[in-house]
Enzyme design. Structure first.
Site, PDB file in Angstrom:
ATOM      1  N   SER A 182       0.836  -1.325  -0.028  1.00 16.84           N
ATOM      2  CA  SER A 182      -0.276  -0.110   0.082  1.00 16.84           C
ATOM      3  C   SER A 182       1.199   1.285   0.114  1.00 16.84           C
ATOM      4  CB  SER A 182      -0.633   0.042   1.148  1.00 16.84           C
ATOM      5  OG  SER A 182      -0.051   0.318   2.544  1.00 16.84           O
ATOM      6  N   HIS A 210      -5.102  -3.345  -2.455  1.00 18.20           N
ATOM      7  CA  HIS A 210      -5.027  -2.662  -3.324  1.00 18.20           C
ATOM      8  C   HIS A 210      -4.842  -3.695  -4.905  1.00 18.20           C
ATOM      9  CE1 HIS A 210      -4.467   0.356  -0.672  1.00 18.20           C
ATOM     10  NE2 HIS A 210      -4.327  -0.257   0.220  1.00 18.20           N
ATOM     11  N   LYS A 241     -11.629   0.584  -2.164  1.00 19.25           N
ATOM     12  CA  LYS A 241     -11.248   0.862  -2.709  1.00 19.25           C
ATOM     13  C   LYS A 241     -11.780   1.294  -4.132  1.00 19.25           C
ATOM     14  CE  LYS A 241      -7.043   0.197  -0.029  1.00 19.25           C
ATOM     15  NZ  LYS A 241      -8.216  -0.041   1.814  1.00 19.25           N
TER      16      LYS A 241
END
Length: 395
Positions: A182, A210, A241
């Site tokens: 990250s 991610h 996300k």
């Protein structure tokens, strides 16, 4: 001694506030988008994890509005009892199909997912082996488990093998790694990790917070990117996300999923994902399935930004220089220089995330920038020009 004594002592936060470079808790006054209103001024957003730009997608928004009207605002209970909606089951089934795993269970947040998965799977006589740059939620899960945690140097496969050798043959071992790290934006060495796991009889868990919507076929994540979907035992991910909502999940075999469902305290004793969050995550997943070009556009823009920063003379972390991810760290090294730069860049209309020790090694502070599939080259050029002006000419 008063337990609150620590609260009254001088702190770094107070010092930074007094110096006018405190970078946290800035208030947005608009939607999370490529351009935002923040504290009364337009800013180009280079600090969001909204990788596919779906927080403003009309169909995703409508799904949340419609579902809130149908189901109300919350479930007021855990999944064990009154908190399971048919919608939760639909989301889990859809996500399992997308990720090509037998089953999925969902958690209230991504942080809770890691805590809930690891603490359930790692028992008293087990070992959990972590990359040193894993997310804080992974460490929290290790601390909540009854097992023994071992750590290896970031992406150092020799050190990982050294730690695996420390595990007694009769004990279980789980290797846990971020798929996309990250802070650095680099990708785990998953082929080597899976090979070592097979050699030493360990299992592999990938935190793909991610990676989902970013890497792999149609955005299926890090394991798909390497063609290792059958070698990774557990996927963890978030909805906050690429899927533009809130919540988290675990994808695994039916047996492992069923075990965690009945053994994970954070899952059992927490309220379920609210209906609107569940619906928006499902709508965003459907959007990703229907538009595999979104991750491709994200990669194009990420490479464009890497090239643009390099051409402007800014130093990108070497391990992330050629990675096709939307996280690009710009080295600024010293803490106060980093905070001063972030403040000047912010004042000129660009939001980036200053990242300081202990999130980075001492002397390696950086500005973490991140990108969305809905950015344009023109916006990126404007932002990169501002950053270069501050970092190269005003520091």
């Amino acid at each position: 001694m008063d337990i609150f004594a620590k609260c009254y002592e001088p702190s770094l936060a107070t010092e930074l506030q007094e110096k006018g470079v405190y970078p946290y808790f800035r208030a947005l006054q608009s939607r999370q988008d490529v351009e935002v209103m923040m504290e009364g001024k337009r800013r180009i957003m280079l600090g969001s994890n909204n990788y596919l730009g779906l927080t403003t997608d009309p169909e995703v928004i409508e799904a949340g509005v419609r579902t809130m009207e149908q189901y109300g605002t919350g479930c007021s209970g855990s999944r064990f009892l009154n908190g399971t909606l048919q919608l939760h089951l639909e989301l889990e089934e859809a996500l399992a199909g997308f990720l090509r795993k037998e089953e999925v269970i969902t958690f209230g947040t991504g942080f809770q997912s890691n805590v809930g998965i690891i603490s359930a799977l790692v028992g008293r006589h087990d070992y959990v082996i972590c990359d040193r740059e894993n997310h804080a939620s992974i460490y929290a899960g290790c601390q909540m488990s009854y097992g023994k945690m071992l750590r290896y140097r970031h992406s150092d496969m020799e050190d990982l093998e050294k730690q695996l050798r420390r595990v007694p043959e009769q004990n279980g071992a789980l290797i846990v790694t971020d798929g996309v790290f990250s802070m650095g934006g680099d990708i785990a060495k998953l082929p080597e990790i899976c090979a070592l796991a097979e050699k030493y009889g360990a299992r592999v868990m990938v935190d793909d917070a991610h990676g989902l919507g970013v890497l792999g076929e149609g955005g299926r994540g890090t394991a798909s990117y390497f063609g290792l979907e059958d070698k990774v035992d557990v996927y963890m991910g978030t909805f906050s996300k690429s899927l533009a909502s809130l919540g988290g999940y675990m994808a695994a075999s039916k047996e492992v999923t069923e075990y965690v469902r009945h053994a994970s305290r954070p899952f059992i004793f927490s309220a379920s994902i609210p209906p609107a969050n569940c619906a928006t995550a499902l709508a965003a997943l459907r959007k990703l399935e229907a538009h595999p070009e979104l991750p491709e556009r994200l990669r194009e823009l990420s490479l464009y930004a890497r090239k643009g920063f390099t051409e402007r003379g800014l130093k990108i972390r070497e391990s992330a220089l050629h990675a096709p991810t939307p996280i690009i760290p710009i080295y600024t090294y010293e803490t106060m220089r980093t905070l001063d730069a972030a403040q000047k860049i912010y004042e000129r209309g660009v939001y980036v995330n200053p990242t300081l020790p202990p999130a980075t090694p001492e002397g390696e502070a950086l500005l973490r920038t991140s990108y969305m599939a809905t950015h344009t080259e023109a916006l990126l050029d404007e932002a990169m020009d501002i950053m270069a002006e501050v970092l190269l000419h005003e520091q």
